[in-house]
Structures are given as structure tokens and as C-alpha cells.
Design a protein around this motif. Structure first.
Motif, PDB file in Angstrom:
ATOM      1  N   ILE A  93       0.803  -1.276  -0.034  1.00 25.08           N
ATOM      2  CA  ILE A  93       0.187  -0.076   0.014  1.00 25.08           C
ATOM      3  C   ILE A  93       0.838   1.298   0.082  1.00 25.08           C
ATOM      4  O   ILE A  93       1.829   1.536   0.536  1.00 25.08           O
ATOM      5  CB  ILE A  93      -0.917   0.037   1.192  1.00 25.08           C
ATOM      6  CG1 ILE A  93      -2.094   0.947   1.070  1.00 25.08           C
ATOM      7  CG2 ILE A  93      -0.386   0.449   2.475  1.00 25.08           C
ATOM      8  CD1 ILE A  93      -3.155   0.731   1.930  1.00 25.08           C
ATOM      9  N   GLY A  94       0.165   2.003  -0.675  1.00 23.87           N
ATOM     10  CA  GLY A  94       1.250   3.616  -0.963  1.00 23.87           C
ATOM     11  C   GLY A  94       2.307   3.599  -1.745  1.00 23.87           C
ATOM     12  O   GLY A  94       2.890   4.630  -1.712  1.00 23.87           O
ATOM     13  N   PRO A 128      -2.012  -3.276   3.302  1.00 20.19           N
ATOM     14  CA  PRO A 128      -1.149  -2.639   4.302  1.00 20.19           C
ATOM     15  C   PRO A 128      -0.438  -3.649   5.385  1.00 20.19           C
ATOM     16  O   PRO A 128      -0.255  -4.814   4.719  1.00 20.19           O
ATOM     17  CB  PRO A 128      -2.194  -1.771   4.795  1.00 20.19           C
ATOM     18  CG  PRO A 128      -3.708  -2.885   4.792  1.00 20.19           C
ATOM     19  CD  PRO A 128      -3.231  -3.372   3.414  1.00 20.19           C
ATOM     20  N   GLN A 156      -4.558   1.988  10.727  1.00 20.37           N
ATOM     21  CA  GLN A 156      -4.511   1.389   9.382  1.00 20.37           C
ATOM     22  C   GLN A 156      -5.642   0.187   9.281  1.00 20.37           C
ATOM     23  O   GLN A 156      -5.947  -0.338  10.398  1.00 20.37           O
ATOM     24  CB  GLN A 156      -3.192   0.611   9.264  1.00 20.37           C
ATOM     25  CG  GLN A 156      -1.851   1.260   9.052  1.00 20.37           C
ATOM     26  CD  GLN A 156      -0.545   0.457   8.644  1.00 20.37           C
ATOM     27  OE1 GLN A 156      -0.704  -0.136   7.675  1.00 20.37           O
ATOM     28  NE2 GLN A 156       0.431   0.607   9.452  1.00 20.37           N
ATOM     29  N   ASP A 183      -6.016  -1.953  -3.455  1.00 18.93           N
ATOM     30  CA  ASP A 183      -5.528  -1.637  -2.094  1.00 18.93           C
ATOM     31  C   ASP A 183      -6.399  -2.745  -1.280  1.00 18.93           C
ATOM     32  O   ASP A 183      -7.372  -2.495  -1.079  1.00 18.93           O
ATOM     33  CB  ASP A 183      -5.727  -0.229  -1.671  1.00 18.93           C
ATOM     34  CG  ASP A 183      -4.821   0.606  -2.487  1.00 18.93           C
ATOM     35  OD1 ASP A 183      -3.693   0.032  -2.985  1.00 18.93           O
ATOM     36  OD2 ASP A 183      -4.722   1.999  -2.247  1.00 18.93           O
ATOM     37  N   THR A 185      -7.418  -3.758   1.763  1.00 19.06           N
ATOM     38  CA  THR A 185      -7.559  -3.656   3.278  1.00 19.06           C
ATOM     39  C   THR A 185      -8.467  -4.483   4.026  1.00 19.06           C
ATOM     40  O   THR A 185      -9.297  -5.116   3.368  1.00 19.06           O
ATOM     41  CB  THR A 185      -8.049  -2.137   3.563  1.00 19.06           C
ATOM     42  OG1 THR A 185      -9.417  -1.993   3.380  1.00 19.06           O
ATOM     43  CG2 THR A 185      -6.968  -1.141   2.548  1.00 19.06           C
ATOM     44  N   ALA A 229       3.197   5.565   6.880  1.00 16.36           N
ATOM     45  CA  ALA A 229       1.986   4.999   7.837  1.00 16.36           C
ATOM     46  C   ALA A 229       1.881   5.693   8.896  1.00 16.36           C
ATOM     47  O   ALA A 229       0.731   6.049   9.492  1.00 16.36           O
ATOM     48  CB  ALA A 229       2.277   3.543   7.845  1.00 16.36           C
ATOM     49  N   ALA A 234      -1.789   5.746   5.537  1.00 19.39           N
ATOM     50  CA  ALA A 234      -2.453   4.336   5.255  1.00 19.39           C
ATOM     51  C   ALA A 234      -4.088   4.319   5.869  1.00 19.39           C
ATOM     52  O   ALA A 234      -4.544   3.147   5.977  1.00 19.39           O
ATOM     53  CB  ALA A 234      -1.755   3.163   5.682  1.00 19.39           C
TER      54      ALA A 234
END
Length: 267
Positions: A93-94, A128, A156, A183, A185, A229, A234
Motif C-alpha cells: 500500500i502507498g 497494508p 491502518q 489496495d 485492506t 503510515a 494508510a
């Protein structure tokens, strides 16, 4: 035929399990000889050529000791030469975001760009933190010692690694997810303290944390990502897991309940 790299790790082992349960043909790649697997090393092009021979799809997961795209690119090179059709890459992520003058997940981004430029069909998975990361601290938990909190009060949407693996298998076995970045999550935003409190309730024993800003002890690539993060980068939830799997993403509490015994059996 599917080639699974990182087949013995957190995500790869779940991918192997799901492919086995589905009766799907696959080849598990590792650096050591394993029954039913193929031995290969990302730094050995000849071994990679053997690993991808006759393969249609690759699940690409690399964990180099120092963050670098070299291993991903080596596999992509071998895959192109062997006529592989698709790569599903585990990224983070990111990746590509800017933070504190640096690029978050720069090596993941470079690998993603190399895959896109290869002409192969691709899907990028960007989770994440994994719910299973707390297992790194199970010896401290068993001893009643506080566990280190690198991310401060940031939140997160920690994800169940089983969900990440399930999305990977869906992407590898169908074409609906080609050319997508997901993504992946979990369903809720949690601080590290929230995770500790949930774990404490599940284990029925104290789980204490200690705040530490030990970012300077991390490799530069990881330091940027953790710092991003920690600054709240995140702190968002997506619907990508339920959209792909047709069910809700698993919660951290459910993961903890399912793995309660792992915290009692310290190797």
C-alpha cells in the motif's frame, strides 16, 4: 500451470493451500529442495528459466534482504523469455506516494513499472500491514513483556493474509482482474493499541505496548513506508477485498481468534 514464488511465506503458503484445495496445477518455488516444488534463486537466471518453463501465470512475491526491484525484474525477464502470460504481484500500500522527500515503496513501484512495460498481463496487490504481523511478538506476549509500537497513534486497516491470498488466486485464475491495482485492506481502521486490546481480549492475558520511534534502525526503503503510515498515510479502507471475493473482508479479531493457539506455542 501457476508458479508460486515465496511459497513458504505468510501469503505464499495460503496461496499454495488454496490452489491445492482447488485442485489447480501449480509449482512452488523456493531456494531449497522441497517435495513437489522447484528450487530456484532470484540471483540465478538459469534456475529462474527452469522455474518458469511451461508456466502460464506467476504469483510474484519477493523479500530481498535490502529493498530492491532486482529480484522482481529478474523473474519478469525469465517469464517473458519463457512465454508466461500473466503476473500477479504482491506489492504494498502507498507505493509511489511521496513522503519526507522520498518515494514510498520505491522498489515495489519500480517492479510494478517493469511488469507493466513487459507486455505481460498483470494485477498488482497492495495490502497494508498484515494481521499476522503480531506473531512476530508472540515470545514477548508469552513472557508478559510489552511489544514495540512503530506506528504511534496512526490507524491502518490491517488485513487478514488469507484474504490477500484469496484475491491473488482469483486474479490468477480469471481475467476479471487483469490490469487492476487493488489496495487490499481490512474492514476497519485500528491503531496498534487497538490491535493489542483486541488481542488481549482474545488471549485473556495482558498485551502491553511500548511506543518506539526506531525508524532510523530500519532500512531506508522500509523507513519511508513506516514513516508514511505513522503519519496517517494508510488510514483508509477500500472495498477491494469484498468486491473481488464477494464477501466481507476478515476482521483482526476474527484472525486473532482463529490463531489463538499460535500464541501459546512458542518455538
Amino acid at each position: 500451470m501457476i508458479l508460486v514464488t515465496g511459497a513458504t511465506g505468510t501469503i505464499g503458503s495460503h496461496v499454495v493451500r488454496l490452489l491445492t484445495e482447488g485442485g489447480l496445477p501449480f509449482r512452488a518455488m523456493s531456494r531449497r529442495e522441497r517435495p513437489g516444488g522447484v528450487r530456484a534463486d532470484f540471483d540465478d537466471p538459469a534456475s529462474l528459466a527452469r522455474a518458469v518453463a511451461g508456466v502460464d501465470t506467476v504469483f510474484l512475491l519477493t523479500v530481498p534482504p535490502t529493498p530492491t526491484a532486482d529480484h522482481d525484474i529478474a523473474l519478469v525477464t525469465a517469464a517473458r523469455a519463457a512465454g508466461v502470460r500473466k503476473i500477479v504481484k504482491l506489492s504494498a500500500i502507498g507505493s509511489g506516494e511521496r513522503f519526507d522527500g522520498a518515494t514510498v515503496g520505491a522498489w515495489h513501484l519500480a517492479a510494478e513499472e517493469a511488469i507493466e512495460a513487459s507486455g505481460l498481463v498483470w494485477t498488482m496487490l497492495r495490502p497494508p500491514s498484515f494481521a499476522s504481523n503480531v506473531l512476530w511478538h508472540r515470545a514477548l506476549i508469552q513472557a508478559g513483556e510489552p511489544i514495540p509500537n512503530l506506528t504511534g497513534d496512526s490507524r491502518q486497516a490491517v488485513v487478514d493474509p488469507r484474504d490477500v491470498a484469496a484475491v491473488a488466486v482469483a486474479a490468477m485464475t480469471g481475467d476479471a482482474h487483469d490490469g487492476r491495482r487493488y489496495d487490499l485492506t481490512g474492514p476497519e481502521l485500528l491503531t496498534f493499541a487497538d490491535q493489542a486490546a483486541i488481542l488481549e481480549g482474545v488471549l485473556e492475558r495482558p498485551v502491553r505496548i511500548t511506543d518506539t520511534n526506531a525508524l532510523d534502525r530500519l532500512p531506508a526503503g522500509m523507513r519511508t513506508g513506516v514513516g508514511w503510515a505513522r503519519a496517517g498515510g494508510a488510514a483508509y479502507v477500500t472495498d477491494h477485498v469484498p468486491r473481488v471475493l464477494g464477501r466481507p473482508a476478515g476482521t483482526f479479531e476474527q484472525w486473532a481468534r482463529d490463531h489463538r493457539e499460535a500464541f501459546a506455542a512458542i518455538p
